[in-house]
Design a protein around this motif. Structure first.
Motif, mmCIF file in Angstrom:
data_model
loop_
_atom_site.group_PDB
_atom_site.id
_atom_site.type_symbol
_atom_site.label_atom_id
_atom_site.label_comp_id
_atom_site.label_asym_id
_atom_site.label_seq_id
_atom_site.Cartn_x
_atom_site.Cartn_y
_atom_site.Cartn_z
ATOM 1 N N ILE B 185 105.768 55.174 31.740
ATOM 2 C CA ILE B 185 105.196 56.256 32.557
ATOM 3 C C ILE B 185 103.703 56.048 32.789
ATOM 4 C CG2 ILE B 185 106.932 57.961 31.860
ATOM 5 C CD1 ILE B 185 104.801 59.188 29.981
ATOM 6 N N GLY B 186 103.186 54.890 32.331
ATOM 7 C CA GLY B 186 101.813 54.543 32.679
ATOM 8 C C GLY B 186 100.762 54.825 31.630
ATOM 9 N N LEU B 187 101.196 55.148 30.401
ATOM 10 C CA LEU B 187 100.223 55.357 29.319
ATOM 11 C C LEU B 187 100.056 54.056 28.542
ATOM 12 C CD1 LEU B 187 101.388 58.867 28.049
ATOM 13 C CD2 LEU B 187 99.222 58.321 29.196
ATOM 14 N N THR B 188 98.811 53.653 28.294
ATOM 15 C CA THR B 188 98.597 52.355 27.653
ATOM 16 C C THR B 188 98.072 52.464 26.214
ATOM 17 O OG1 THR B 188 96.431 52.297 28.709
ATOM 18 C CG2 THR B 188 98.220 51.101 29.809
ATOM 19 N N ASP B 189 97.444 53.597 25.881
ATOM 20 C CA ASP B 189 96.932 53.722 24.506
ATOM 21 C C ASP B 189 98.047 54.308 23.621
ATOM 22 O OD1 ASP B 189 95.583 54.029 22.170
ATOM 23 O OD2 ASP B 189 93.873 55.122 23.029
ATOM 24 N N VAL B 190 98.981 53.413 23.286
ATOM 25 C CA VAL B 190 100.194 53.853 22.588
ATOM 26 C C VAL B 190 99.883 54.470 21.230
ATOM 27 C CG1 VAL B 190 102.370 53.049 21.587
ATOM 28 C CG2 VAL B 190 101.629 52.192 23.828
ATOM 29 N N LEU B 211 95.863 67.337 23.141
ATOM 30 C CA LEU B 211 95.416 66.091 22.499
ATOM 31 C C LEU B 211 95.749 64.881 23.365
ATOM 32 C CD1 LEU B 211 96.326 66.183 18.686
ATOM 33 C CD2 LEU B 211 94.044 66.129 19.737
ATOM 34 N N LEU B 212 96.973 64.902 23.920
ATOM 35 C CA LEU B 212 97.423 63.755 24.726
ATOM 36 C C LEU B 212 96.490 63.570 25.920
ATOM 37 C CD1 LEU B 212 101.274 64.329 24.558
ATOM 38 C CD2 LEU B 212 100.058 62.305 23.712
ATOM 39 N N VAL B 213 96.083 64.680 26.506
ATOM 40 C CA VAL B 213 95.158 64.608 27.641
ATOM 41 C C VAL B 213 93.777 64.148 27.176
ATOM 42 C CG1 VAL B 213 93.970 65.970 29.409
ATOM 43 C CG2 VAL B 213 96.428 66.340 28.965
ATOM 44 N N ALA B 214 93.310 64.773 26.094
ATOM 45 C CA ALA B 214 91.935 64.516 25.653
ATOM 46 C C ALA B 214 91.784 63.141 25.005
ATOM 47 C CB ALA B 214 91.503 65.604 24.664
ATOM 48 N N GLU B 215 92.780 62.700 24.257
ATOM 49 C CA GLU B 215 92.567 61.497 23.439
ATOM 50 C C GLU B 215 93.408 60.304 23.857
ATOM 51 O OE1 GLU B 215 92.719 62.403 19.299
ATOM 52 O OE2 GLU B 215 91.260 64.035 19.489
ATOM 53 N N ALA B 216 94.509 60.552 24.592
ATOM 54 C CA ALA B 216 95.356 59.420 24.971
ATOM 55 C C ALA B 216 95.292 59.156 26.484
ATOM 56 C CB ALA B 216 96.795 59.681 24.541
ATOM 57 N N GLY B 217 94.386 59.854 27.163
ATOM 58 C CA GLY B 217 94.190 59.603 28.604
ATOM 59 C C GLY B 217 95.386 59.983 29.461
ATOM 60 N N ALA B 218 96.185 60.970 28.990
ATOM 61 C CA ALA B 218 97.376 61.361 29.751
ATOM 62 C C ALA B 218 97.037 62.432 30.786
ATOM 63 C CB ALA B 218 98.444 61.895 28.798
ATOM 64 N N SER B 219 97.759 62.400 31.895
ATOM 65 C CA SER B 219 97.732 63.533 32.829
ATOM 66 C C SER B 219 98.633 64.616 32.245
ATOM 67 C CB SER B 219 98.270 63.089 34.190
ATOM 68 O OG SER B 219 99.664 62.819 34.092
#
Lengths: 453, 453
Positions: B185-190, B211-219
């Motif tokens: 789905i396009g997330l790279t910081d696994v 957290l996913l938005v803030a720290e893992a660069g997720a939309s």
């Protein structure tokens, strides 16, 4: 990481060595439990101020720190924890802490690691396993336990003769004999005398005589008398007469001496009946620790005396006391690491294989692994240790896999539901039809055994 | 000393509690050995720089100091030793150090204490016992071990149902599924995604989305997709279809995802056959440790889910590597102290008595103690655990001594060589003539047993 190297003083065994150690521990545990000792464990740490009650050991204690502690902060001794250096001090603390929940006399065994920061030598480690038994009473503890406990240890070590452990000699003495004699000839600094005598094997009689004069306030005549006492040993009651004669010669009369000789005589008599030839009275046995108040014990492996004692202990009257109550005890501690390292380094023992498995179930192809798993489960349900081959390699390779580990049997699952399974003894090459619901290996092949090399 | 008090986070058991713990350890060991795992132990300490390879654990490590170290001296990290905080890191080091002497795949179990300086809570200690199994290969390790090992643990824990341990549920996931999905789905910081998902039970879905938005660069959409994946669970293969559908919905195609789903499906299928109802795929299982690369496992006691996992682990490909060689492995670790503390604190189990002895041999007077000792020796030689009364008190007092410990039988030695011995079952009061050379208690009375409360 680069290939790591061992840490001096922190022994680790290969699987075969651990099988030896585990067998030793199993035999000790069984003997202790047959004698009614219950197992306990204590935490690895004690408050540092408790560990340092004996000043002599201070240099040996490992202290725990926190990684984030401020550099340069003054160490706080009261709140600091150290790793225990034996199992006796923690046990005394455990008894005081739990006295309300224990039934006395309390018989316990304890098998755990201990740590000392001293310089590693042959048989002397920074991390080592001890196996202790102790009996403690509430307020009083009858003398007969001082007879019983070394005999339990002699039996436990004797039960290891089968695997190639050499016979042991238990050396016994009694602090009351020593103290009574010293006081009887006019020496009053008993601890100083004991500390000097304790060095006899290390530095020799002349140097000890010098120490007795310099540090224990002895005259030359008194020093020689102490050395004459220390020279007495024997495995029958004549040893008691020998001490009495020496005492009379030196005009050394003291009620402690009489009491001690009566106790030592009772121990020698009982040992002659229950463990003939094992227990020897040796009047030079002093033990460094100052909490012993009656019998003291050391144990050597016959033929390996240079290794030092592998099982030591004694009677202590005041180690566990909270002011209101005192719990006198007697106990001995086997130096399991010292014993096992000698068995391994001298090649005295070996194991019949390096893994538990009696059977390797072969796999003919990965899609059929489930059928091999089912055979393994059927064998295990009847108490047979089994592993399944790691891959569906050629059978020759699977047999070599078993051979490398000493696994005696390889099981071949029938090619279909109609074909019978077969089991091969890879030592003889004999291969027979077998049913996983009924086949059983010989008892001698069921588990790896530890045997004399 | 004053009466000591317990140290928070360093649990110790009374003798009955230790009987429970020892029984648990015996059952685990037997199960592991039936499956061909060989026992090893590693030293308690590792070089600090090895322990700190995982930055996250640094605050939890106990560092060893020397009492005489200069105050204010700069700590020397390279030469400093710390207590191990698990058994996996030391095992990886052991494998590298001894690779030349081990046969691969190497199956080992390891039952030891570990230490972490974290704040103690219910079921979370500073000193605790772990029981681990691992298989490591040289270079490669087939997937089927990822199926086998959680099933061995399920069997080991299942073998404890007899004593009152609740049933367990083994929750499984696969890092490849998670990583493949996230990348798809396009997330790279696994790692960042996994760390966030790992907090789901603690902080809830909305906070994790943040957290996913803030720290893992997720939309927001990506974050919701991750949470939808984490919400999937089930004990049959429909769970695999469910993940596939979700992936298609989000256009998440990745070969790692396919590989992971195939593996997870194989595990679910095998578990349904070999341990029906025990294993559940739970896509939110992340495990904090970053060295896992395939299957990951957690285990809860049914009805005690709040206690957290009592058996965790996973597949790791690169933990043990010396540059030239890599030893991939898979393993699980049972939190024995967490399990046993729950059994004891909730009163789930009890013991039939508090000492090993099945028989107390009475002493009629101290001069005759030798005859009681001889009876005890005769019984022990046939495998019956026995102790001898501490004093020649009135028989009523000796019977009370046995009763307080739960010892079922009291043995009375005949008054002279002609008179027969008698043995009394102090529960029923029945007293019969008996011969120490032949009398045997019921199997159920031979040793203390651990039973449901």
């Amino acid at each position: 990481m680069a290939r790591p190297t061992p840490l001096s003083g922190f022994p680790e065994w290969l699987p075969e060595g651990r099988l030896v150690e585990q067998h030793v521990l199993d035999v000790l545990r069984r003997t202790f439990e047959l004698h009614g000792f219950v197992g306990i464990e204590t935490r690895a740490v004690e408050p540092l101020d408790q560990l340092l009650r004996k000043g002599e050991t201070s240099k040996e204690v490992y202290v725990l720190g926190r990684l984030q502690a401020e550099a340069g902060a003054a160490p706080d001794r009261a709140g600091t924890l150290g790793l225990h250096f034996d199992l006796t001090v923690p046990f005394a603390r455990y008894v005081l802490e739990n006295a309300g929940h224990l039934a006395f006399p309390f018989r316990r065994y304890q098998i755990q690691k201990a740590w000392r920061g001293e310089r590693p030598q042959d048989g002397r480690f920074r991390e080592f396993v001890q196996a202790d038994i102790d009996v403690v009473g509430a307020g009083t503890l009858p003398y007969h336990y001082e007879v019983e406990l070394p005999l339990v240890m002699a039996e436990a070590l004797g039960a290891l003769r089968d695997i190639g452990v050499p016979p042991v000699r238990v050396l016994v003495n009694n602090r009351k004999v020593a103290e009574g004699f010293y006081r009887g000839i006019g020496l009053t600094d008993v601890d100083a005398v004991l500390r000097s005598i304790d060095k006899l094997d290390k530095i020799g009689a002349d140097a000890v005589a010098g120490l007795l004069v310099a540090e224990a306030g002895a005259s030359d005549v008194q020093a020689r008398a102490c050395l004459e006492l220390a020279a007495i040993s024997g495995s029958d009651e004549s040893v008691i007469d020998h001490v009495r004669t020496l005492a009379v010669d030196h005009g050394a009369a003291h009620e402690l001496l009489d009491e001690g000789l009566e106790e030592l005589g009772a121990l020698i008599r009982a040992a002659a009946l229950r463990a003939p030839g094992v227990v020897v009275a040796d009047l030079k046995i002093a033990r460094g620790l100052d909490y012993y108040t009656g019998s003291v014990y050391e144990t050597v492996l016959v033929g390996h005396e240079q290794l030092g004692s592998i099982c030591s202990g004694g009677r202590y009257d005041t180690l566990a006391s909270d002011g209101a109550n005192t719990y006198p005890g007697v106990g001995l501690s086997i130096g399991v690491s010292r014993l096992v390292s000698r068995l391994i380094s001298r090649g005295l023992v070996t194991t019949t294989r390096s893994v538990p498995s009696a059977v390797l179930v072969a796999v003919s192809n990965e899609d059929d692994r489930g059928r091999s798993d089912a055979v393994a489960a059927a064998l295990r349900s009847r108490g047979i240790p089994v592993e399944v081959a790691p891959s569906a390699a050629k059978f020759g390779k699977q047999i070599r896999h078993a051979d490398r580990r000493g696994i005696p049997f390889v099981w071949f699952v029938g090619e279909d539901e109609q074909a019978a399974d077969q089991v091969k003894d890879i030592r003889s090459g004999e291969q027979v039809e077998a049913d996983a619901g009924t086949w059983t290996p010989d008892d001698s092949d069921l588990w790896p055994r530890v045997v004399p090399a």
